[in-house]
Design an enzyme around this catalytic site. Sequence first.
Site, PDB file in Angstrom:
ATOM      1  N   LYS A   1      17.963   0.585   8.603  1.00  0.00           N
ATOM      2  CA  LYS A   1      18.294  -0.261   9.749  1.00  0.00           C
ATOM      3  C   LYS A   1      19.810  -0.125   9.959  1.00  0.00           C
ATOM      4  O   LYS A   1      20.568  -1.108   9.969  1.00  0.00           O
ATOM      5  CB  LYS A   1      17.873  -1.718   9.449  1.00  0.00           C
ATOM      6  CG  LYS A   1      17.982  -2.673  10.606  1.00  0.00           C
ATOM      7  CD  LYS A   1      16.900  -2.486  11.650  1.00  0.00           C
ATOM      8  CE  LYS A   1      17.134  -3.453  12.806  1.00  0.00           C
ATOM      9  NZ  LYS A   1      16.356  -3.115  14.006  1.00  0.00           N
TER      10      LYS A   1
ATOM     11  N   ASP B   1       9.319  -2.899  -0.258  1.00  0.00           N
ATOM     12  CA  ASP B   1       8.418  -3.959  -0.706  1.00  0.00           C
ATOM     13  C   ASP B   1       7.535  -4.412   0.454  1.00  0.00           C
ATOM     14  O   ASP B   1       6.311  -4.518   0.331  1.00  0.00           O
ATOM     15  CB  ASP B   1       9.269  -5.133  -1.239  1.00  0.00           C
ATOM     16  CG  ASP B   1       8.469  -6.094  -2.103  1.00  0.00           C
ATOM     17  OD1 ASP B   1       7.312  -5.777  -2.434  1.00  0.00           O
ATOM     18  OD2 ASP B   1       9.003  -7.171  -2.433  1.00  0.00           O
TER      19      ASP B   1
ATOM     20  N   ASP C   1       3.330  -3.379   1.397  1.00  0.00           N
ATOM     21  CA  ASP C   1       2.300  -4.415   1.551  1.00  0.00           C
ATOM     22  C   ASP C   1       1.609  -4.270   2.903  1.00  0.00           C
ATOM     23  O   ASP C   1       0.398  -4.462   3.021  1.00  0.00           O
ATOM     24  CB  ASP C   1       2.909  -5.820   1.433  1.00  0.00           C
ATOM     25  CG  ASP C   1       3.064  -6.266  -0.023  1.00  0.00           C
ATOM     26  OD1 ASP C   1       3.232  -5.390  -0.890  1.00  0.00           O
ATOM     27  OD2 ASP C   1       3.027  -7.482  -0.293  1.00  0.00           O
TER      28      ASP C   1
HETATM   29  N1  GGG Z   1       2.672  -6.847 -10.035  1.00  0.00           N
HETATM   30  C1  GGG Z   1       3.799  -7.053  -9.318  1.00  0.00           C
HETATM   31  C2  GGG Z   1       4.057  -8.471  -8.895  1.00  0.00           C
HETATM   32  O1  GGG Z   1       3.852  -9.403  -9.627  1.00  0.00           O
HETATM   33  N2  GGG Z   1       4.517  -8.552  -7.677  1.00  0.00           N
HETATM   34  C3  GGG Z   1       4.955  -9.761  -7.073  1.00  0.00           C
HETATM   35  C4  GGG Z   1       6.309  -9.688  -6.473  1.00  0.00           C
HETATM   36  O2  GGG Z   1       6.845 -10.714  -6.102  1.00  0.00           O
HETATM   37  N3  GGG Z   1       6.898  -8.515  -6.366  1.00  0.00           N
HETATM   38  C5  GGG Z   1       8.195  -8.322  -5.845  1.00  0.00           C
HETATM   39  C6  GGG Z   1       8.627  -6.917  -6.029  1.00  0.00           C
HETATM   40  O3  GGG Z   1       7.833  -6.031  -6.269  1.00  0.00           O
HETATM   41  O4  GGG Z   1       9.833  -6.636  -5.927  1.00  0.00           O
END
Ligand code: GGG
Length: 326
Positions: free
Chosen positions: A167, A223, A227
């Site tokens: 960005k 991140d 998702d």
């Molecule tokens: N198994 C990964 C986990 O618990 N992810 C939750 C989370 O908040 N992840 C943030 C990240 O991957 O930086």
Amino acid sequence: MSHQIAVIPGDGIGQEVTPAAVEVLETLDIDFEFVEGEAGDYVAEETGEPLPEATADLARDADATLFGAAGEHAADIILPLREIVGSYANVRPAKAYPGLNAVKPETDIVFIRENTQGVYSKIESEIADGVSTLTRVITRDASRKIAEYGFAYAEEHGYENVTIAHKANVMRETDGMFLEAAEDVAAERGADYDTALMDALAMKLVMNPEDYGVIITPNLAGDVLSDLAAGLVGGLGLLPSANIGDDNALFEPVHGSAPDIAGQGIANPSAMILSAAMLLDHLGYDEQSTRVTEAVEAVLADGPHTPDLGGDASTEAFTAAVIDQL
Ligand code: GGG
């Protein structure tokens, strides 16, 4: 050769999917020693420390770590664990598997997420009543390192399209540096690539995921976009990840602790088992890694399926089906 694997189930469904992955690894003819450590909201409640030093030491000393999920204390658990294993790259494949009615069945994208900087710098404070700030850190070295990793990954795994997400039109200094460093690396390697503004990229991923292969991103963008891509292929229960360092690595599903279904025995262990397959690959067990991946793919194609995929199978039944396939 023997390998010590630190196993840290963490919170919520981490307690259910992590043993499933260990069970799968135990069926292989490999000399693994699993050493289990505690971390999580429940540990913080009991001891005041979400990540006890003894658990941190396990990850530090192991050949690799399997981590389940973090809840409210994610910043106090995942970030230090990633630091402990020296991880600079978070590799997140988002792939549509046949038989699952994915929204976008043509999706086959690997996010190569910078894993140490950006808004995950932890330099955050309330500077006055009602005013909080966060320092977004980007360095040329870390940006070059993730770009090197991303381009090498694309070459090694046969991905033709490489996209640098940024960005830089708004975050001129930080993402400006990220983009410039990544483009420098591409030029040095003679590699083809595209660049994309991360917000527009979110839309393009939803509409035309087939246009993308490897996406190199700053930390938070990776991140969020991974998702988003999980939504294209059937949900977070399907996305594994590897946190790669120079001398150590940690493997975890992309999903979190899922408190809404935790304790019911119905969590989809695919992401965790596929993370274990990435661990196998990392330790040089390519053939076993492929076998585990193919076993998960076979069960995803023919069932049984857990409720997130429209079935009524338990975590245990899904895992047993994977082991049967092996
Ligand atoms: N198994 C990964 C986990 O618990 N992810 C939750 C989370 O908040 N992840 C943030 C990240 O991957 O930086």
